[in-house]
Design a protein around this motif. Structure first.
Motif, PDB file in Angstrom:
ATOM      1  N   PHE A  94       0.836  -1.203   0.000  1.00  0.00           N
ATOM      2  CA  PHE A  94       0.000   0.000   0.000  1.00  0.00           C
ATOM      3  C   PHE A  94       0.868   1.251   0.000  1.00  0.00           C
ATOM      4  CE2 PHE A  94      -2.045   3.486   2.245  1.00  0.00           C
ATOM      5  CZ  PHE A  94      -3.098   3.725   1.373  1.00  0.00           C
ATOM      6  N   ARG A  95       1.905   1.297   0.830  1.00  0.00           N
ATOM      7  CA  ARG A  95       2.783   2.476   0.881  1.00  0.00           C
ATOM      8  C   ARG A  95       3.397   2.746  -0.490  1.00  0.00           C
ATOM      9  NH1 ARG A  95       4.781   0.057   5.665  1.00  0.00           N
ATOM     10  NH2 ARG A  95       6.733  -0.350   4.592  1.00  0.00           N
ATOM     11  N   GLU A  96       3.837   1.693  -1.167  1.00  0.00           N
ATOM     12  CA  GLU A  96       4.425   1.860  -2.501  1.00  0.00           C
ATOM     13  C   GLU A  96       3.380   2.352  -3.506  1.00  0.00           C
ATOM     14  OE1 GLU A  96       6.229  -1.920  -3.353  1.00  0.00           O
ATOM     15  OE2 GLU A  96       7.984  -1.498  -2.086  1.00  0.00           O
ATOM     16  N   ALA A  97       2.171   1.801  -3.439  1.00  0.00           N
ATOM     17  CA  ALA A  97       1.096   2.234  -4.339  1.00  0.00           C
ATOM     18  C   ALA A  97       0.719   3.690  -4.080  1.00  0.00           C
ATOM     19  CB  ALA A  97      -0.128   1.325  -4.179  1.00  0.00           C
ATOM     20  N   PHE A  98       0.673   4.083  -2.815  1.00  0.00           N
ATOM     21  CA  PHE A  98       0.304   5.453  -2.465  1.00  0.00           C
ATOM     22  C   PHE A  98       1.402   6.429  -2.896  1.00  0.00           C
ATOM     23  CE2 PHE A  98      -1.158   8.953   0.242  1.00  0.00           C
ATOM     24  CZ  PHE A  98      -2.516   8.879  -0.003  1.00  0.00           C
ATOM     25  N   THR A  99       2.660   6.044  -2.720  1.00  0.00           N
ATOM     26  CA  THR A  99       3.774   6.876  -3.175  1.00  0.00           C
ATOM     27  C   THR A  99       3.729   7.038  -4.687  1.00  0.00           C
ATOM     28  OG1 THR A  99       5.154   6.222  -1.312  1.00  0.00           O
ATOM     29  CG2 THR A  99       6.297   7.061  -3.252  1.00  0.00           C
ATOM     30  N   SER A 100       3.472   5.963  -5.393  1.00  0.00           N
ATOM     31  CA  SER A 100       3.358   6.012  -6.854  1.00  0.00           C
ATOM     32  C   SER A 100       2.209   6.916  -7.288  1.00  0.00           C
ATOM     33  CB  SER A 100       3.166   4.590  -7.393  1.00  0.00           C
ATOM     34  OG  SER A 100       3.006   4.606  -8.779  1.00  0.00           O
ATOM     35  N   TYR A 101       1.093   6.818  -6.579  1.00  0.00           N
ATOM     36  CA  TYR A 101      -0.077   7.666  -6.860  1.00  0.00           C
ATOM     37  C   TYR A 101       0.284   9.145  -6.704  1.00  0.00           C
ATOM     38  CZ  TYR A 101      -4.423  10.101  -5.666  1.00  0.00           C
ATOM     39  OH  TYR A 101      -5.447  11.015  -5.587  1.00  0.00           O
ATOM     40  N   LYS A 102       0.953   9.492  -5.595  1.00  0.00           N
ATOM     41  CA  LYS A 102       1.330  10.884  -5.355  1.00  0.00           C
ATOM     42  C   LYS A 102       2.356  11.360  -6.387  1.00  0.00           C
ATOM     43  CE  LYS A 102       2.100  10.369  -0.853  1.00  0.00           C
ATOM     44  NZ  LYS A 102       2.379  10.661   0.563  1.00  0.00           N
ATOM     45  N   GLU A 103       3.277  10.488  -6.763  1.00  0.00           N
ATOM     46  CA  GLU A 103       4.262  10.850  -7.790  1.00  0.00           C
ATOM     47  C   GLU A 103       3.581  11.126  -9.124  1.00  0.00           C
ATOM     48  OE1 GLU A 103       6.989   7.552  -7.676  1.00  0.00           O
ATOM     49  OE2 GLU A 103       8.148   8.431  -6.025  1.00  0.00           O
ATOM     50  N   SER A 104       2.536  10.362  -9.448  1.00  0.00           N
ATOM     51  CA  SER A 104       1.818  10.600 -10.710  1.00  0.00           C
ATOM     52  C   SER A 104       1.106  11.949 -10.691  1.00  0.00           C
ATOM     53  CB  SER A 104       0.833   9.464 -11.012  1.00  0.00           C
ATOM     54  OG  SER A 104      -0.290   9.511 -10.148  1.00  0.00           O
ATOM     55  N   LEU A 105       0.549  12.320  -9.534  1.00  0.00           N
ATOM     56  CA  LEU A 105      -0.070  13.647  -9.403  1.00  0.00           C
ATOM     57  C   LEU A 105       0.983  14.748  -9.523  1.00  0.00           C
ATOM     58  CD1 LEU A 105      -2.573  13.111  -6.425  1.00  0.00           C
ATOM     59  CD2 LEU A 105      -3.137  13.362  -8.854  1.00  0.00           C
ATOM     60  N   ALA A 106       2.144  14.527  -8.917  1.00  0.00           N
ATOM     61  CA  ALA A 106       3.219  15.521  -8.967  1.00  0.00           C
ATOM     62  C   ALA A 106       3.743  15.697 -10.395  1.00  0.00           C
ATOM     63  CB  ALA A 106       4.348  15.123  -8.024  1.00  0.00           C
ATOM     64  N   LYS A 107       3.892  14.593 -11.129  1.00  0.00           N
ATOM     65  CA  LYS A 107       4.408  14.668 -12.499  1.00  0.00           C
ATOM     66  C   LYS A 107       3.501  15.469 -13.416  1.00  0.00           C
ATOM     67  CE  LYS A 107       7.182  10.490 -12.490  1.00  0.00           C
ATOM     68  NZ  LYS A 107       7.263   9.085 -12.880  1.00  0.00           N
ATOM     69  N   LYS A 108       2.199  15.386 -13.181  1.00  0.00           N
ATOM     70  CA  LYS A 108       1.286  16.161 -14.023  1.00  0.00           C
ATOM     71  C   LYS A 108       1.045  17.566 -13.467  1.00  0.00           C
ATOM     72  CE  LYS A 108      -3.430  15.036 -12.951  1.00  0.00           C
ATOM     73  NZ  LYS A 108      -4.643  14.419 -13.368  1.00  0.00           N
ATOM     74  N   GLY A 109       1.759  17.903 -12.373  1.00  0.00           N
ATOM     75  CA  GLY A 109       1.685  19.242 -11.810  1.00  0.00           C
ATOM     76  C   GLY A 109       0.451  19.511 -10.967  1.00  0.00           C
ATOM     77  N   ALA A 110      -0.248  18.467 -10.557  1.00  0.00           N
ATOM     78  CA  ALA A 110      -1.489  18.644  -9.796  1.00  0.00           C
ATOM     79  C   ALA A 110      -1.274  18.645  -8.285  1.00  0.00           C
ATOM     80  CB  ALA A 110      -2.484  17.548 -10.167  1.00  0.00           C
ATOM     81  N   LEU A 111      -0.212  18.013  -7.798  1.00  0.00           N
ATOM     82  CA  LEU A 111      -0.004  17.885  -6.353  1.00  0.00           C
ATOM     83  C   LEU A 111       0.701  19.125  -5.817  1.00  0.00           C
ATOM     84  CD1 LEU A 111      -0.323  16.042  -3.885  1.00  0.00           C
ATOM     85  CD2 LEU A 111       1.959  15.133  -4.396  1.00  0.00           C
ATOM     86  N   LEU A 112       0.015  19.860  -4.946  1.00  0.00           N
ATOM     87  CA  LEU A 112       0.588  21.059  -4.338  1.00  0.00           C
ATOM     88  C   LEU A 112       1.174  20.762  -2.958  1.00  0.00           C
ATOM     89  CD1 LEU A 112      -2.184  23.663  -5.225  1.00  0.00           C
ATOM     90  CD2 LEU A 112      -0.052  23.192  -6.461  1.00  0.00           C
ATOM     91  N   ALA A 113       0.540  19.849  -2.212  1.00  0.00           N
ATOM     92  CA  ALA A 113       1.017  19.506  -0.873  1.00  0.00           C
ATOM     93  C   ALA A 113       0.419  18.176  -0.453  1.00  0.00           C
ATOM     94  CB  ALA A 113       0.619  20.582   0.129  1.00  0.00           C
ATOM     95  N   ASP A 114       1.147  17.472   0.397  1.00  0.00           N
ATOM     96  CA  ASP A 114       0.592  16.268   1.025  1.00  0.00           C
ATOM     97  C   ASP A 114       1.278  16.101   2.367  1.00  0.00           C
ATOM     98  OD1 ASP A 114       2.493  13.529   0.726  1.00  0.00           O
ATOM     99  OD2 ASP A 114       2.991  15.159  -0.643  1.00  0.00           O
ATOM    100  N   GLU A 115       0.466  15.850   3.368  1.00  0.00           N
ATOM    101  CA  GLU A 115       0.978  15.705   4.732  1.00  0.00           C
ATOM    102  C   GLU A 115       0.204  14.622   5.455  1.00  0.00           C
ATOM    103  OE1 GLU A 115       3.557  17.344   6.103  1.00  0.00           O
ATOM    104  OE2 GLU A 115       3.851  18.704   4.420  1.00  0.00           O
ATOM    105  N   LYS A 116       0.918  13.860   6.252  1.00  0.00           N
ATOM    106  CA  LYS A 116       0.287  12.842   7.097  1.00  0.00           C
ATOM    107  C   LYS A 116       0.332  13.355   8.527  1.00  0.00           C
ATOM    108  CE  LYS A 116      -0.032   7.952   7.771  1.00  0.00           C
ATOM    109  NZ  LYS A 116       0.178   6.698   7.110  1.00  0.00           N
ATOM    110  N   LEU A 117      -0.775  13.234   9.237  1.00  0.00           N
ATOM    111  CA  LEU A 117      -0.860  13.703  10.615  1.00  0.00           C
ATOM    112  C   LEU A 117      -0.566  12.564  11.579  1.00  0.00           C
ATOM    113  CD1 LEU A 117      -2.634  15.712   8.877  1.00  0.00           C
ATOM    114  CD2 LEU A 117      -3.799  16.201  11.000  1.00  0.00           C
ATOM    115  N   LEU A 118       0.017  12.904  12.711  1.00  0.00           N
ATOM    116  CA  LEU A 118       0.202  11.921  13.774  1.00  0.00           C
ATOM    117  C   LEU A 118      -1.162  11.612  14.385  1.00  0.00           C
ATOM    118  CD1 LEU A 118       3.400  13.410  15.445  1.00  0.00           C
ATOM    119  CD2 LEU A 118       3.248  11.342  14.042  1.00  0.00           C
ATOM    120  N   PRO A 119      -1.300  10.507  15.116  1.00  0.00           N
ATOM    121  CA  PRO A 119      -2.587  10.182  15.744  1.00  0.00           C
ATOM    122  C   PRO A 119      -3.071  11.316  16.656  1.00  0.00           C
ATOM    123  CG  PRO A 119      -1.107   8.305  15.849  1.00  0.00           C
ATOM    124  CD  PRO A 119      -0.296   9.462  15.332  1.00  0.00           C
ATOM    125  N   SER A 120      -4.370  11.369  16.883  1.00  0.00           N
ATOM    126  CA  SER A 120      -4.956  12.446  17.690  1.00  0.00           C
ATOM    127  C   SER A 120      -4.477  12.422  19.135  1.00  0.00           C
ATOM    128  CB  SER A 120      -6.480  12.392  17.641  1.00  0.00           C
ATOM    129  OG  SER A 120      -6.965  11.269  18.335  1.00  0.00           O
TER     130      SER A 120
END
Length: 144
Positions: free
Chosen positions: A23-49
């Motif tokens: 899943f981590r690899e698939a999600f990284t690949s997904y974000k990279e595809s958004l970045a390559k097309k110039g659509a990804l402006l930011a992505d952040e993961k939050l720590l647990p509440s």
């Protein structure tokens, strides 16, 4: 248009457990595809509440109430977000639908919200001064 893709927290994410390697690899690949097309402006993961605070303002009390986490998952907690820039709402929806979904951790929910465009961005006046100074230096170098 800018959209926020909000990935809701799960019991799995609130426990601080990490997703499996596939899943981590698939999600990284997904974000990279958004970045390559110039659509990804930011992505952040939050720590647990459990690492967070909640500040509540009441009409009855003058001072805010500060509560330490963890907070109940059913209160719409956020685990991660992606800020994307696309041409249409349909394109944003397609981006959200292409997002990988983990096989573990129960229900997985993504909320898509359009951001209100600002008429004029708020900018530190010192940045404008630096830009003018750099432009002057560029002009001097061109004339040299």
């Amino acid at each position: 248009m800018r959209f926020l893709l909000i990935i809701k927290a799960t019991e799995y994410s609130e426990a601080g457990l990490t997703d499996n390697k596939d899943f981590r690899e698939a999600f990284t690949s997904y974000k990279e595809s958004l970045a390559k097309k110039g659509a990804l402006l930011a992505d952040e993961k939050l720590l647990p509440s459990s690492t967070g605070l909640r500040i509540t303002y009441s009409k009855k009390e003058e001072k805010p109430q500060v509560l330490a986490g963890p907070f109940p998952i059913n209160q719409g907690l956020i685990m991660e977000y992606l800020l994307i820039h696309v041409s249409t709402e349909e394109e944003a929806l397609n981006c959200a639908l292409r997002m990988p979904v983990p096989k573990l951790g129960g229900q997985y929910e993504i909320e898509m919200r359009k951001l209100q465009e600002k008429s004029e961005p708020i900018q530190d006046p010192r940045i404008k001064e630096i830009e003018w100074s750099l432009q002057d230096q560029l002009n001097m170098l061109k004339n040299w």
